[in-house]
Scaffold this motif. Structure first.
Motif, PDB file in Angstrom:
ATOM      1  N   ALA A 171     -38.474  -8.549 -16.605  1.00  0.00           N
ATOM      2  CA  ALA A 171     -37.262  -8.322 -15.812  1.00  0.00           C
ATOM      3  C   ALA A 171     -36.582  -7.037 -16.289  1.00  0.00           C
ATOM      4  O   ALA A 171     -36.648  -6.686 -17.479  1.00  0.00           O
ATOM      5  CB  ALA A 171     -36.325  -9.506 -15.947  1.00  0.00           C
ATOM      6  N   PRO A 172     -35.918  -6.302 -15.391  1.00  0.00           N
ATOM      7  CA  PRO A 172     -35.218  -5.070 -15.797  1.00  0.00           C
ATOM      8  C   PRO A 172     -34.250  -5.281 -16.956  1.00  0.00           C
ATOM      9  O   PRO A 172     -34.154  -4.427 -17.844  1.00  0.00           O
ATOM     10  CB  PRO A 172     -34.488  -4.656 -14.512  1.00  0.00           C
ATOM     11  CG  PRO A 172     -35.302  -5.242 -13.407  1.00  0.00           C
ATOM     12  CD  PRO A 172     -35.829  -6.530 -13.936  1.00  0.00           C
ATOM     13  N   LYS A 177     -33.119  -4.286 -22.730  1.00  0.00           N
ATOM     14  CA  LYS A 177     -32.768  -4.841 -24.048  1.00  0.00           C
ATOM     15  C   LYS A 177     -33.802  -4.501 -25.114  1.00  0.00           C
ATOM     16  O   LYS A 177     -33.447  -4.136 -26.252  1.00  0.00           O
ATOM     17  CB  LYS A 177     -32.635  -6.358 -23.922  1.00  0.00           C
ATOM     18  CG  LYS A 177     -32.301  -7.070 -25.218  1.00  0.00           C
ATOM     19  CD  LYS A 177     -32.215  -8.574 -24.973  1.00  0.00           C
ATOM     20  CE  LYS A 177     -31.952  -9.337 -26.276  1.00  0.00           C
ATOM     21  NZ  LYS A 177     -31.894 -10.800 -26.045  1.00  0.00           N
ATOM     22  N   THR A 178     -35.099  -4.599 -24.787  1.00  0.00           N
ATOM     23  CA  THR A 178     -36.156  -4.436 -25.796  1.00  0.00           C
ATOM     24  C   THR A 178     -36.835  -3.077 -25.730  1.00  0.00           C
ATOM     25  O   THR A 178     -37.499  -2.665 -26.679  1.00  0.00           O
ATOM     26  CB  THR A 178     -37.242  -5.499 -25.622  1.00  0.00           C
ATOM     27  OG1 THR A 178     -37.908  -5.303 -24.362  1.00  0.00           O
ATOM     28  CG2 THR A 178     -36.642  -6.895 -25.671  1.00  0.00           C
ATOM     29  N   GLY A 179     -36.641  -2.378 -24.602  1.00  0.00           N
ATOM     30  CA  GLY A 179     -37.432  -1.176 -24.372  1.00  0.00           C
ATOM     31  C   GLY A 179     -38.806  -1.573 -23.865  1.00  0.00           C
ATOM     32  O   GLY A 179     -39.315  -2.650 -24.193  1.00  0.00           O
ATOM     33  N   ALA A 180     -39.416  -0.740 -23.055  1.00  0.00           N
ATOM     34  CA  ALA A 180     -40.730  -1.045 -22.497  1.00  0.00           C
ATOM     35  C   ALA A 180     -41.800  -0.893 -23.571  1.00  0.00           C
ATOM     36  O   ALA A 180     -41.810   0.092 -24.310  1.00  0.00           O
ATOM     37  CB  ALA A 180     -41.035  -0.132 -21.323  1.00  0.00           C
ATOM     38  N   GLN A 182     -45.057   0.226 -25.334  1.00  0.00           N
ATOM     39  CA  GLN A 182     -45.911   1.384 -25.111  1.00  0.00           C
ATOM     40  C   GLN A 182     -47.374   1.099 -25.418  1.00  0.00           C
ATOM     41  O   GLN A 182     -48.263   1.820 -24.972  1.00  0.00           O
ATOM     42  CB  GLN A 182     -45.425   2.551 -25.977  1.00  0.00           C
ATOM     43  CG  GLN A 182     -43.989   2.977 -25.692  1.00  0.00           C
ATOM     44  CD  GLN A 182     -43.782   3.385 -24.227  1.00  0.00           C
ATOM     45  OE1 GLN A 182     -44.535   4.213 -23.699  1.00  0.00           O
ATOM     46  NE2 GLN A 182     -42.795   2.789 -23.574  1.00  0.00           N
ATOM     47  N   GLN A 183     -47.618   0.045 -26.174  1.00  0.00           N
ATOM     48  CA  GLN A 183     -48.976  -0.370 -26.486  1.00  0.00           C
ATOM     49  C   GLN A 183     -48.997  -1.889 -26.636  1.00  0.00           C
ATOM     50  O   GLN A 183     -47.953  -2.534 -26.758  1.00  0.00           O
ATOM     51  CB  GLN A 183     -49.479   0.318 -27.761  1.00  0.00           C
ATOM     52  CG  GLN A 183     -48.579   0.142 -28.959  1.00  0.00           C
ATOM     53  CD  GLN A 183     -49.044   0.965 -30.146  1.00  0.00           C
ATOM     54  OE1 GLN A 183     -50.001   1.743 -30.041  1.00  0.00           O
ATOM     55  NE2 GLN A 183     -48.384   0.825 -31.274  1.00  0.00           N
ATOM     56  N   VAL A 184     -50.195  -2.440 -26.661  1.00  0.00           N
ATOM     57  CA  VAL A 184     -50.327  -3.886 -26.683  1.00  0.00           C
ATOM     58  C   VAL A 184     -49.657  -4.503 -27.904  1.00  0.00           C
ATOM     59  O   VAL A 184     -49.000  -5.547 -27.819  1.00  0.00           O
ATOM     60  CB  VAL A 184     -51.820  -4.278 -26.614  1.00  0.00           C
ATOM     61  CG1 VAL A 184     -51.998  -5.770 -26.865  1.00  0.00           C
ATOM     62  CG2 VAL A 184     -52.423  -3.894 -25.265  1.00  0.00           C
ATOM     63  N   ASN A 185     -49.780  -3.848 -29.046  1.00  0.00           N
ATOM     64  CA  ASN A 185     -49.195  -4.391 -30.276  1.00  0.00           C
ATOM     65  C   ASN A 185     -47.677  -4.546 -30.175  1.00  0.00           C
ATOM     66  O   ASN A 185     -47.088  -5.402 -30.849  1.00  0.00           O
ATOM     67  CB  ASN A 185     -49.544  -3.506 -31.471  1.00  0.00           C
ATOM     68  CG  ASN A 185     -51.005  -3.669 -31.880  1.00  0.00           C
ATOM     69  OD1 ASN A 185     -51.629  -4.676 -31.550  1.00  0.00           O
ATOM     70  ND2 ASN A 185     -51.541  -2.683 -32.579  1.00  0.00           N
ATOM     71  N   ASP A 186     -47.041  -3.727 -29.342  1.00  0.00           N
ATOM     72  CA  ASP A 186     -45.588  -3.822 -29.194  1.00  0.00           C
ATOM     73  C   ASP A 186     -45.176  -5.177 -28.621  1.00  0.00           C
ATOM     74  O   ASP A 186     -44.097  -5.687 -28.923  1.00  0.00           O
ATOM     75  CB  ASP A 186     -45.076  -2.708 -28.275  1.00  0.00           C
ATOM     76  CG  ASP A 186     -45.233  -1.329 -28.896  1.00  0.00           C
ATOM     77  OD1 ASP A 186     -45.408  -1.257 -30.128  1.00  0.00           O
ATOM     78  OD2 ASP A 186     -45.182  -0.343 -28.139  1.00  0.00           O
TER      79      ASP A 186
END
Length: 301
Positions: A171-172, A177-180, A182-186
C-alpha cells in the motif's frame, strides 16, 4: 454361436423381406449367414419362425409375435446407444457434470461463465465444488477440474489455457513508512504477509526471478485465505506477493504499488483437466471445451 442382438436384427430384416436372399442383400451379408442366424434363433426359441419354399418365405404366427417384440427391443437398444451421441442442439444434451476449482479464482472467473453455460445447456446439471485442495478427480469422482500452478499428473488429460503472473505489492502508506525495497533482502526487514498452503499446512514460499526462494519466518499477518491476505496488504499491514487476477485492479487504481518488478517469478499455468479414462460423455466434452475456450480468452492483466 451368434450374438443374440445381431440375430434379432437379421430376423427383423427377413421378416420385412420376401425371402432370405433379399434380406441378405439389405444387410450386406451372405444368404448362408442369414440362414444360419435364423436356424440358430429358431433352435433357441424352440419354434419355427418361417415357412420356407423354393420361391418365398412366409412368416409363422409365432414369428409375427416375435417380429413385434424384437422391433420394440431393437428400438430401445438403438435409443440407448444414441443417448450420448453428438447432439444437434444444446437442449438435447443432458446429465450431471461435477467440477472442482479453486475458491476465489473459481468464484471470480468460473462462476459467471458457468451460469452462462447453464442457461445455454438447461438439461446439464452442474455440480460445483470450490476448494483450494489439490483434488484427485478420479477418487473424488469429479468430471472436470481447474487448477492454477504446475501440472505433471499424466493420469489426467490436461490443457494449459492461460497463465497467472505474480506481483510484489504494498500500500502507498506502507511504502511511505518503510521506503520501497530495492532488493529481495530488504523485504526481510520489512513487514510482509504469509499465506498458508491448505494442502500442506505450511506457508507458501516467496519465489523470485533471480533470487532463491524465501520462506516467510516472521510475517506480520498470516492467513489461509488469499482474499484476507489481500485485505491485509490493502490496509498497509505488510507487503504481499499476490497473483494478478486478485490484485491487478488495485494496482491500476493506485491502491497498491508494485515493487521489485524485475524479480517477478515465472508465471503459473491455468489448467483445465479431466480423468484419462475411457470415452468422454458428450456433456463433459462440451463443458471441458467451453471452459478451456473461456479461460483462454481472459486477460488477467
Amino acid at each position: 454361436m451368434q450374438n443374440q442382438l445381431e440375430m434379432l436384427r437379421i430376423f427383423k430384416a427377413v421378416a420385412e423381406s420376401s425371402n432370405f436372399k433379399e434380406a441378405s442383400i439389405r444387410l450386406g451379408i451372405s444368404p448362408q449367414s442369414v440362414t444360419r442366424a435364423i436356424k440358430e434363433l429358431e433352435e433357441r426359441l424352440g419354434e419355427p419362425l418361417f415357412y420356407r419354399s423354393t420361391r418365398n418365405t412366409t412368416i409363422t404366427e409365432f414369428g409375427k409375435q416375435m417380429a413385434l417384440k424384437s422391433e420394440e427391443v431393437l428400438e430401445q437398444v438403438d435409443t440407448l446407444f444414441q443417448l450420448n451421441q453428438h447432439a444437434d442442439t444444446p437442449q438435447a444434451i443432458e446429465g450431471t457434470v461435477k467440477i472442482t476449482m479453486p475458491n476465489t479464482f473459481g468464484q471470480q472467473y468460473l462462476l459467471p461463465a458457468l451460469t452462462a453455460f447453464a442457461k445455454e445447456y438447461p438439461n446439464i446439471q452442474l455440480d460445483l465444488r470450490f476448494s483450494n485442495l489439490i483434488d484427485n478427480v478420479v477418487a473424488d469422482q469429479m468430471d472436470i477440474g481447474v487448477r492454477i500452478g504446475f501440472f505433471s499428473n499424466n493420469r489426467n488429460v490436461a490443457r494449459r489455457v492461460n497463465e497467472i503472473k505474480f506481483h510484489i505489492v504494498g500500500a502507498p502508506a506502507l511504502i511511505a513508512k518503510t521506503g520501497a525495497p530495492q532488493q529481495v533482502n530488504d523485504l526481510c526487514t520489512m513487514p510482509y504477509t504469509g499465506l498458508i498452503d491448505q494442502n500442506t499446512g505450511r506457508m507458501w514460499s516467496w519465489t523470485f526471478a533471480d533470487e532463491p526462494d524465501c520462506f516467510p519466518s516472521a510475517p506480520a499477518f498470516i492467513t489461509d485465505d488469499i482474499k484476507a491476505e489481500l485485505a491485509a496488504v490493502l490496509a498497509g499491514i505488510g507487503y504481499g506477493q499476490l497473483p494478478n487476477f486478485i490484485c491487478e485492479q488495485y494496482i491500476k487504481s493506485g491502491q497498491l504499488v508494485t515493487v521489485l518488478e524485475d524479480q517477478s517469478p515465472a508465471p503459473w499455468g491455468v489448467y483445465v483437466y479431466r480423468p484419462q479414462r475411457g470415452p468422454v460423455a458428450e456433456r463433459v466434452r462440451v463443458l471441458f471445451d467451453y471452459l478451456a475456450k473461456t479461460l483462454s480468452e481472459v486477460n488477467f492483466s
